[in-house]
Design an enzyme around this catalytic site. Structure first.
Site, PDB file in Angstrom:
ATOM      1  N   CYS A   1       4.078   2.985   4.304  1.00  6.03           N
ATOM      2  CA  CYS A   1       5.316   2.956   5.093  1.00  6.03           C
ATOM      3  C   CYS A   1       6.512   3.400   4.246  1.00  6.03           C
ATOM      4  O   CYS A   1       7.653   3.176   4.644  1.00  6.03           O
ATOM      5  CB  CYS A   1       5.553   1.535   5.582  1.00  6.03           C
ATOM      6  SG  CYS A   1       5.744   0.393   4.206  1.00  6.03           S
TER       7      CYS A   1
ATOM      8  N   LYS B   1       0.291  -8.213 -20.107  1.00  8.26           N
ATOM      9  CA  LYS B   1      -0.076  -8.649 -18.751  1.00  8.26           C
ATOM     10  C   LYS B   1      -1.456  -8.112 -18.430  1.00  8.26           C
ATOM     11  O   LYS B   1      -1.751  -6.951 -18.682  1.00  8.26           O
ATOM     12  CB  LYS B   1       0.909  -8.097 -17.723  1.00  8.26           C
ATOM     13  CG  LYS B   1       0.430  -8.327 -16.290  1.00  8.26           C
ATOM     14  CD  LYS B   1       1.385  -7.750 -15.258  1.00  8.26           C
ATOM     15  CE  LYS B   1       0.850  -8.015 -13.850  1.00  8.26           C
ATOM     16  NZ  LYS B   1       1.695  -7.493 -12.798  1.00  8.26           N
TER      17      LYS B   1
ATOM     18  N   GLU C   1     -21.721  10.902   1.695  1.00 14.03           N
ATOM     19  CA  GLU C   1     -22.139   9.669   1.023  1.00 14.03           C
ATOM     20  C   GLU C   1     -22.745   9.842  -0.372  1.00 14.03           C
ATOM     21  O   GLU C   1     -22.471   9.026  -1.257  1.00 14.03           O
ATOM     22  CB  GLU C   1     -23.140   8.928   1.919  1.00 14.03           C
ATOM     23  CG  GLU C   1     -22.507   8.453   3.207  1.00 14.03           C
ATOM     24  CD  GLU C   1     -23.536   7.993   4.213  1.00 14.03           C
ATOM     25  OE1 GLU C   1     -23.557   6.808   4.535  1.00 14.03           O
ATOM     26  OE2 GLU C   1     -24.318   8.849   4.663  1.00 14.03           O
TER      27      GLU C   1
ATOM     28  N   CYS D   1       0.797  -1.232   0.000  1.00 14.19           N
ATOM     29  CA  CYS D   1       0.000   0.000   0.000  1.00 14.19           C
ATOM     30  C   CYS D   1       0.827   1.278   0.000  1.00 14.19           C
ATOM     31  O   CYS D   1       0.302   2.344  -0.267  1.00 14.19           O
ATOM     32  CB  CYS D   1      -0.943   0.007   1.201  1.00 14.19           C
ATOM     33  SG  CYS D   1      -0.106   0.361   2.754  1.00 14.19           S
TER      34      CYS D   1
HETATM   35  C1  LIG Z   1       4.129  -6.273  -2.807  1.00 17.92           C
HETATM   36  C2  LIG Z   1       4.635  -7.160  -3.898  1.00 17.92           C
HETATM   37  C3  LIG Z   1       4.137  -7.026  -5.176  1.00 17.92           C
HETATM   38  C4  LIG Z   1       4.569  -7.868  -6.187  1.00 17.92           C
HETATM   39  N1  LIG Z   1       4.033  -7.732  -7.451  1.00 17.92           N
HETATM   40  C5  LIG Z   1       4.466  -8.542  -8.447  1.00 17.92           C
HETATM   41  C6  LIG Z   1       3.963  -8.407  -9.780  1.00 17.92           C
HETATM   42  O1  LIG Z   1       3.150  -7.553 -10.075  1.00 17.92           O
HETATM   43  N2  LIG Z   1       4.396  -9.262 -10.728  1.00 17.92           N
HETATM   44  C7  LIG Z   1       5.320 -10.207 -10.442  1.00 17.92           C
HETATM   45  O2  LIG Z   1       5.696 -10.942 -11.322  1.00 17.92           O
HETATM   46  N3  LIG Z   1       5.826 -10.356  -9.211  1.00 17.92           N
HETATM   47  C8  LIG Z   1       5.409  -9.544  -8.210  1.00 17.92           C
HETATM   48  N4  LIG Z   1       5.914  -9.697  -6.956  1.00 17.92           N
HETATM   49  C9  LIG Z   1       6.887 -10.757  -6.725  1.00 17.92           C
HETATM   50  C10 LIG Z   1       8.293 -10.250  -7.062  1.00 17.92           C
HETATM   51  O3  LIG Z   1       8.489 -10.308  -8.430  1.00 17.92           O
HETATM   52  C11 LIG Z   1       9.289 -11.132  -6.387  1.00 17.92           C
HETATM   53  O4  LIG Z   1       9.051 -10.993  -5.007  1.00 17.92           O
HETATM   54  C12 LIG Z   1      10.687 -10.683  -6.697  1.00 17.92           C
HETATM   55  O5  LIG Z   1      10.936 -10.766  -8.039  1.00 17.92           O
HETATM   56  C13 LIG Z   1      11.681 -11.533  -5.942  1.00 17.92           C
HETATM   57  O6  LIG Z   1      12.943 -10.920  -6.044  1.00 17.92           O
HETATM   58  P1  LIG Z   1      13.814 -10.617  -4.764  1.00 17.92           P
HETATM   59  O7  LIG Z   1      15.098 -10.091  -5.219  1.00 17.92           O
HETATM   60  O8  LIG Z   1      13.073  -9.741  -3.839  1.00 17.92           O
HETATM   61  O9  LIG Z   1      13.934 -12.076  -4.156  1.00 17.92           O
HETATM   62  P2  LIG Z   1      14.092 -12.538  -2.665  1.00 17.92           P
HETATM   63  O10 LIG Z   1      12.847 -12.301  -1.919  1.00 17.92           O
HETATM   64  O11 LIG Z   1      15.325 -12.003  -2.067  1.00 17.92           O
HETATM   65  O12 LIG Z   1      14.260 -14.081  -2.902  1.00 17.92           O
HETATM   66  C14 LIG Z   1      13.271 -14.823  -3.540  1.00 17.92           C
HETATM   67  C15 LIG Z   1      13.746 -16.261  -3.722  1.00 17.92           C
HETATM   68  O13 LIG Z   1      14.851 -16.262  -4.557  1.00 17.92           O
HETATM   69  C16 LIG Z   1      16.002 -16.848  -3.932  1.00 17.92           C
HETATM   70  N5  LIG Z   1      17.124 -16.107  -4.467  1.00 17.92           N
HETATM   71  C17 LIG Z   1      17.300 -14.765  -4.509  1.00 17.92           C
HETATM   72  N6  LIG Z   1      18.406 -14.463  -5.201  1.00 17.92           N
HETATM   73  C18 LIG Z   1      18.960 -15.626  -5.608  1.00 17.92           C
HETATM   74  C19 LIG Z   1      20.100 -15.972  -6.377  1.00 17.92           C
HETATM   75  N7  LIG Z   1      20.908 -15.067  -6.900  1.00 17.92           N
HETATM   76  N8  LIG Z   1      20.345 -17.278  -6.596  1.00 17.92           N
HETATM   77  C20 LIG Z   1      19.538 -18.215  -6.092  1.00 17.92           C
HETATM   78  N9  LIG Z   1      18.453 -17.957  -5.370  1.00 17.92           N
HETATM   79  C21 LIG Z   1      18.153 -16.676  -5.138  1.00 17.92           C
HETATM   80  C22 LIG Z   1      15.681 -16.743  -2.458  1.00 17.92           C
HETATM   81  O14 LIG Z   1      16.295 -17.759  -1.718  1.00 17.92           O
HETATM   82  C23 LIG Z   1      14.180 -16.911  -2.432  1.00 17.92           C
HETATM   83  O15 LIG Z   1      13.832 -18.247  -2.484  1.00 17.92           O
HETATM   84  C24 LIG Z   1       5.520  -8.865  -5.927  1.00 17.92           C
HETATM   85  C25 LIG Z   1       6.048  -8.976  -4.631  1.00 17.92           C
HETATM   86  C26 LIG Z   1       5.622  -8.136  -3.626  1.00 17.92           C
HETATM   87  C27 LIG Z   1       6.202  -8.270  -2.257  1.00 17.92           C
HETATM   88  S1  FES Z   2       3.311  -1.247   2.124  1.00 20.16           S
HETATM   89 FE1  FES Z   2       1.544  -1.185   3.356  1.00 20.16          FE
HETATM   90  S2  FES Z   2       2.385  -0.864   5.295  1.00 20.16           S
HETATM   91 FE2  FES Z   2       4.097  -1.176   4.099  1.00 20.16          FE
END
Ligand SMILES: Cc1cc2nc3c(=O)[nH]c(=O)nc-3n(C[C@H](O)[C@H](O)[C@H](O)COP(=O)(O)OP(=O)(O)OC[C@H]3O[C@@H](n4cnc5c(N)ncnc54)[C@H](O)[C@@H]3O)c2cc1C
Ligand code: FES
Ligand code: FES
Length: 1271
Positions: A51, A406, A1220, A48
């Site tokens: 934060c 998408k 409203e 949202c």
């Molecule tokens: C609020 C929110 C909205 C989102 N919206 C979308 C969206 O619209 N479309 C979409 O496709 N996705 C969406 N996502 C998902 C997002 O794409 C993934 O969370 C993100 O790509 C993961 O990347 P990260 O670097 O944060 O991974 P992390 O959270 O750091 O890790 C994810 C996984 O990858 C592993 N990992 C990380 N790096 C490596 C590496 N180099 N080698 C091996 N393993 C590794 C970790 O162990 C874990 O299992 C959303 C996520 C959130 C939280």
């Molecule tokens: S994105 Fe909603 S409280 Fe952090």
């Protein structure tokens, strides 16, 4: 063991892991350790933006400082090593000076409840730091990840006009913004002053990644942050079971609540070698720890130098993909490696990587490198432990083109949806040489289709693509369990292919057929009357003055309940919720919780000393389930512990045994099971049977409206502080019902009401949801505080709030209508079924409003309406903005459209012949007199240029096959005031102090609707003293007793009347002293009165509307939409609203109320689909899966006019209630979508009427248009 070093608002912070709790997030640290409570927790899931903070670091490679927004609630603290954090408090404060963005937000009325505001300020000021002259598009994009439930976003966008780089130069609408402020003495907008922004700590510029790695230990968990590949390898060898992380966006959520704490994580986010990108002749190489934002920047730049079309297309397809992948706050940290390692076939980029035959390099612990295709990696579970090094995206051969699409549930915030990628090789002659299509999103599997003989004819021409065979191939990709979703996926996939085909086929170019719907920046025009020129400048009434607390809200200084510092010995309460929708409670074992660390107490129904039953009208709901649970998530008890985390952990350890019973989960189910509450509401006029006989034509139909979550940004919470004497208890509660909350707490504790004080400064949005529902948390908190003689805090998480609090009632309307050839309705019979849920709460009163307003603004001679309340095993539904009236209007406008369709007549004509005339007495009992409704209706037609648009829509629909437009108008007549006269009263208390300053208390609750401000304006005029001398500190049952709920759009009327009476009484008391010294100052008069023993404290009581109801608020709107029949998506092209608010007390506030209500109504009719699974468990746990309108949902053209010269009502300074009524006007969007759908179906020869239940999601539109998908 290393030390974590980072800066917050310029101050250096150093922490040891051992000083921190497991999984400490930045938000937790800011709020609980540094007491910087400006950053809010509205979802705790990264969804949202409330934060948002700015994270800055120094890029040694580019020698520049990078600033980016991140969501503090999912950012682990260790991630900050070497970074600077700027929170809203570091951006500007009233004491040190506001930042121009803050000041501008204040002036443009961009703040209502203010809960989202700090996040907005952060996102907007970060945008300006990176780009001091952004475009309108940049501004909208910057706040796509920030949700606001109150404002309707328009004033927030307007607040950025002074900074926007506008091509119109002097004709720029910045000037209009200034007009909005009227003729008040508000200074010009400030410009950005770089000396005011927090300086990036010079120490961090010199800060080089240390040679060593950072090692942090939180109890059993270890985080290792290496700074080079070498250190990463060493760390891995030393910790062979370690798990890699990067942006921690996917893992963050898991880590926060996980019980598996004995883990070791190695973070890749500081390893420079994993953050590189390059382009060569063979393709693009992206290292694993590259973030999506970095990728976007790099690909955008690369496009400027690359010439080859096929390469450009690849870059563009990735940019298209990243554009709608989550929000800026997520894209800034989420990495491609993390994305891939999730191995989730539903993630956006996966279909694209697979379709392009991308490969991945992996490294195992021995340092051996393996190369494989992404497709293979995805199905190889063994590889998940290996480190992803990089991804190679090969360039395709010369004639290949790539497209990505998408479809999220709504754009702007993710909602991972369906994504498709197509790689197509086609020769000049149209022969298909290569074809790969990849579909992801709805199923567990990625569906890949490649070129095969049966897809094309023998010649393999593109035009001969066989959709039937493609469908067959796609169907093979689904498992049997995926039957529910496959029809939709099929339709979308085929629709997408259709778009690919038409965009390649030159002959259909005249139809604008974009692959994706892109929202346009919103244009707006706001019109209202200025205060009369003869009115003294010092008189604030009828002027658009910003809220007095706006500066505190915009700087994060304003306190909400959970921002209050912890009391000494404060405990935390967490509710234990049922995991069955209907079951007998066989046993509840609390032993696990009692033995859990930090747990102090457990409570259930046996702990309640007073009554375990509660309710506003009838007490038919249990506080804690005793024998049976009647909905999924019903509180069974609560665990009280020393910390929030311990209470949550303890609650998870309570073991409940159930004897399951079949739950009733829907209105249909309740009708079939004959499950109703006894109370009914019926209305009758004329002779319905005769009316049907006299009619030329009869129609029957039905329409459903779904539940809507109020989704106030501040979740419900309470803090109870026991006073030890005589059961005294002080309660701080987020609510909108002072007396009811106080009474319910006293009843639970079995003590007199006078021992309980309920205090409340402000609420982060209410929308009806905080009228009765806070009892579910504040009564347990009160009980726990009394039992343990300690202050207790209980704040619902977003998921808990969604789980246990009531929603807008779902309805089913079954109608039969008779009408004549000219469209006049002769007779109407409607059966109304409301889903009350498990208890009655306010359902009967809501149903009464629905039934009374069912006629809309029409008059029907013969009507019979029968309303019933269904009893189901769902949360007890409750009050929600509009209180049953929006559902009534959806039903009536559906009937109007049905008649119009049957008569082949414009709906507008049917509306006009049925409008109620002067003298008509509707079921609301207040006669219709000469109204402003028709004035608003005609002015709205003119403002919207209805006739011109009608012709445009017809021309567009005749020309375009796959995109259709619809246009609709409607008017609103909304009753203000209550049938029960005792509800029409308000109280106020005025104290005048000896320095002349005035304290104003009243019985209303400030929830963002500007109540405090309006009452201050009233008091200022009434007393003839400046606004600055009057102050409202809080609302408390101690200062104003027996205050009714803040509801029904009439609290200003009630409290305003009370304030006026109090002021009058005070002036009467001061009059002799004024007469004695006519030239004396206000302060001198006050002192004189005091010296002469005159009381300077006055209670005012107001009871407007002797007969109960006060008046009607009227309005009219016109909306035009465009739908994409191949995806079901829509865009609102324009909305015009004309509203009669009498003489607006504060046009800035009222316009904000109109826009905010409209957007909430828009959510109700289009996006906000509340879902339960077949066991009754909620499927909507946050903004991720409950789709709220976001900034891109605004109409492209959004114009609001406050009607001039409205007849003076007998109300406070001729003003009217507005909270409203405008919500109903969003039904124009529902009507316009239906009109567009009917146009699409007509093309196919499908002429029957379509029902289109609310919300009319893209899936529903797609399904009803599906007959036109394949041809
Ligand atoms: C609020 C929110 C909205 C989102 N919206 C979308 C969206 O619209 N479309 C979409 O496709 N996705 C969406 N996502 C998902 C997002 O794409 C993934 O969370 C993100 O790509 C993961 O990347 P990260 O670097 O944060 O991974 P992390 O959270 O750091 O890790 C994810 C996984 O990858 C592993 N990992 C990380 N790096 C490596 C590496 N180099 N080698 C091996 N393993 C590794 C970790 O162990 C874990 O299992 C959303 C996520 C959130 C939280
Ligand atoms: S994105 Fe909603 S409280 Fe952090
Ligand atoms: S002002 Fe945005 S949520 Fe209330």
């Amino acid at each position: 063991m290393g030390k974590l070093t980072f800066f917050v608002n310029g101050k250096k912070i150093e922490v040891n892991g051992n000083d921190l709790e497991y999984g400490t997030t930045l938000l937790f640290y800011l709020r609980n350790r540094l007491h910087l409570t400006g950053s809010k927790n509205a979802c705790g899931q990264g969804e949202c933006g409330a934060c948002s903070v700015i994270l800055s670091n120094f890029d040694h490679h580019l020698q520049k400082i990078r600033h980016m927004t991140v969501n503090a609630c999912i950012t682990p603290l260790y991630y900050l090593h070497g970074c600077a954090v700027t929170t809203v408090e570091g951006i500007g404060t009233p004491r040190d000076g506001l930042h121009p963005v803050q000041e501008s937000l204040v002036k443009s009325h961009g703040i209502q409840c203010g809960f989202c505001t700090p996040g907005m300020v952060v996102s907007l000021s970060c945008l300006l730091r990176n780009n001091p002259t952004p475009t309108k598009y940049d501004v909208e994009r910057a706040i796509e990840g920030n949700l606001c439930r109150c404002t309707g976003y328009r004033p927030i966008l307007d607040s950025m006009k002074p900074f926007v780089d506008c091509p119109l130069g002097e004709n720029c609408c910045k000037l209009e913004t200034k007009k909005l402020e009227g003729d008040e003495n508000i200074s010009e907008y400030k410009t950005i002053d770089s000396t005011q922004t927090v300086i990036f700590p010079p120490e961090l510029k010199k800060w080089k990644p240390p040679n060593n790695k950072l090692l942090l230990s939180f109890g059993l968990t270890t985080w290792i942050v290496p700074f080079s590949m070498e250190h990463l390898k060493t760390a891995w060898t030393e910790n062979p079971t370690a798990r890699f992380v990067a942006g921690v966006t996917a893992l963050g959520k898991l880590i926060k609540g996980s019980e598996e704490r004995s883990s070791c994580f190695i973070s890749c986010h500081q390893v420079g070698d994993l953050q590189k990108m390059s382009i060569s002749d063979t393709g693009i190489d992206v290292r694993a720890a590259v973030t999506f934002s970095a990728m976007e920047e790099f690909f955008t730049k690369a496009k400027e130098t690359i010439k080859e079309t096929n390469r450009l297309q690849i870059l563009q397809s990735f940019l298209d993909c990243i554009r709608w992948l989550a929000t800026d706050q997520i894209r800034n940290v989420a990495t491609i490696g993390g994305h891939l390692a999730c191995q989730g076939n539903n993630l956006d980029m996966i279909p694209l990587l697979v379709a392009l035959d991308a490969t991945v390099n992996l490294m195992d612990i021995t340092g051996t490198i393996h190369k494989m295709t992404v497709e293979k990696y995805l199905s190889d579970e063994q590889r998940v432990k290996e480190l992803i090094l990089d991804i190679h995206i090969p360039f395709q051969s010369e004639f290949q083109s790539v497209m990505f699409y998408k479809q999220p549930k709504r754009r702007g915030y993710n909602g991972i949806g369906v994504s498709c990628a197509v790689v197509l090789g086609i020769t000049q002659e149209g022969i298909v040489r290569h074809f790969t299509a990849c579909f992801g999103g709805f199923t567990q599997h990625l569906v890949k289709v490649v070129l095969s003989d049966d897809l094309f004819d023998a010649e393999r021409t593109w035009k001969s693509l066989s959709f039937a065979n493609l469908e067959c191939l796609l169907r093979k990709g689904f498992t049997e369990e995926e039957v529910d979703v496959k029809e939709e996926l099929l339709l979308l996939s085929l629709g997408f292919m259709n778009k690919v085909q038409t965009s390649i086929d030159a002959q259909t170019k005249e139809e604008r057929l974009p692959i994706q719907t892109q929202p346009e920046p919103c244009r707006s025009n706001i019109v209202f009357d200025s205060a009369p020129t003869e009115q003294p400048q010092s008189d604030p009434v009828w002027r658009p003055i910003p809220q007095t607390t706006a500066e505190d809200l915009v700087s994060g200084q304003a306190m909400f309940i959970d921002d209050m510092p912890a009391f000494q010995n404060e405990l935390y309460l967490c509710l234990v919720l049922s995991k069955m929708a209907r079951a007998e409670l066989v046993s509840v074992d609390w032993s696990g919780a009692r033995d859990s660390p930090g747990v102090v107490d457990c409570i259930d129904h046996t702990s309640v000393p007073g009554s375990n039953m509660w309710g506003m009208i009838v007490s038919d709901e249990e506080l804690f389930a005793s024998k049976e649970v009647v909905y999924w998530g019903q509180p069974v008890g609560a665990v009280i512990a020393k910390t929030r985390e311990q209470a949550e952990l303890g609650a998870q350890k309570v073991r409940i045994k159930y004897q399951e019973m079949r739950p009733i989960l829907s209105i249909e189910d309740a009708i079939n099971s004959d499950s109703f509450f006894d109370a009914t509401i019926s209305r009758c006029r004329g002779d319905v049977s005769k009316g049907f006989t006299d009619s030329d034509q009869l129609l029957e139909g039905s329409i459903c409206t779904g539940a809507q979550e109020q989704f106030y940004m501040e979740t419900i919470g309470a803090i109870g502080v026991p006073k030890r004497e005589q059961h005294e208890l002080e309660m701080f509660v987020t609510h909108q019902s002072p007396a009811f909350i106080q009474k319910s707490i006293a009843a639970t504790l079995g003590i007199p009401i006078n021992r309980v004080i309920v205090r409340h400064k402000r609420t982060g949005g209410g929308f009806g949801g905080k009228e009765t529902q806070p009892v579910k948390i504040c009564a347990p908190v009160a009980l726990a505080a009394q039992r343990n003689c300690c202050p207790v805090r209980g704040i619902l998480t977003r998921k808990e709030d969604l789980t246990i609090t009531g929603k807008r009632h779902p309805y089913l309307f079954k109608y039969k209508v008779g009408f004549c050839k000219g469209g006049k309705i002769e007779s109407l019979h409607v059966k109304v079924y409301s889903d009350a849920g498990c208890a009655q709460d306010l359902s009967l009163e809501v149903l009464e409003c629905t039934v009374d307003h069912l006629e809309g603004c029409y008059s029907i001679p013969n009507v019979q309406i029968e309303g019933r309340l269904c009893r189901t095993n769902t949360i007890s539904n409750t009050s929600c903005r509009g209180f049953g009236v929006p559902q009534a209007y959806v039903a009536m406008e559906t009937i109007i459209d049905h008649i119009a369709h049957a008569l082949n007549m414009p709906a507008k004509q049917v509306q006009e012949v049925n409008f109620a005339k002067t003298g008509f007495v509707p079921f609301t009992k207040l006669p219709v007199e000469d109204t402003t409704m028709l004035k608003a209706w005609h002015q709205c037609q003119e403002q919207a240029q209805y006739a011109k648009k009608e012709a445009e829509v017809a021309a567009f629909n005749a020309k375009c096959k796959h995109r259709k437009r619809g246009l609709a108008m409607m008017a609103v007549r909304f009753k203000i005031g209550f049938d029960l006269p005792f509800l029409n009263q308000g109280n106020a208390l005025i104290h005048v102090y000896l320095d002349g300053s005035v304290s104003l208390s009243h019985g209303g609750c400030e929830m963002g609707q500007g109540l405090n401000m309006k009452l201050l304006q009233i008091a200022s005029r009434a007393l003839g003293i400046p606004l600055s001398k009057i102050y409202t500190a809080e609302n408390s049952t101690q200062t104003v007793a027996n205050a009714n709920s803040t509801m029904g759009s009439c609290t200003t009327d009630m409290m305003g009347a009370a304030v006026l009476n109090a002021c009058k009484e005070l002036l009467d008391r001061l009059q002799p002293f004024k007469e004695k010294k006519p030239d004396a100052t206000w302060e001198a008069i006050v002192m004189d009165a005091y010296v002469n023993r005159i009381s300077l404290s006055v209670v005012g009581h107001g009871s407007p509307g002797d007969g109960g109801i006060l008046y009607y608020t009227f309005g009219a709107a016109c909306s035009m939409v465009e739908i994409d029949t191949l995806s079901g998506e829509h865009q609102v092209l324009s909305t015009d609203i004309v509203m009669d608010v009498g003489k607006s007390l504060n046009p800035g506030i009222d316009v904000g109320q109109i826009e905010g209500a409209f957007l909430q109504g828009y959510g109700m009719v289009t996006l906000e689909e509340w879902k339960l699974n077949s066991s009754g468990e909620i499927e909507c746990t946050g903004p991720n899966n409950y789709n709220l309108p976001y900034v891109g949902s605004l109409p492209n053209d959004f114009n609001v006019t406050l009607l001039s010269d409205c007849p003076k009502e007998q109300t406070v300074y001729s003003s009217k209630g507005i909270g409203e009524p405008p919500l109903l006007l969003a039904i124009t969007v529902h009507k316009a979508i239906r009109s567009a759908v009917l146009a699409s179906r007509k093309d196919k020869g499908l002429t029957e009427y379509v029902q289109l239940d609310c919300p009319v999601t893209s899936t529903k539109v797609l399904k009803v248009c599906s007959d036109s998908v394949l041809t």
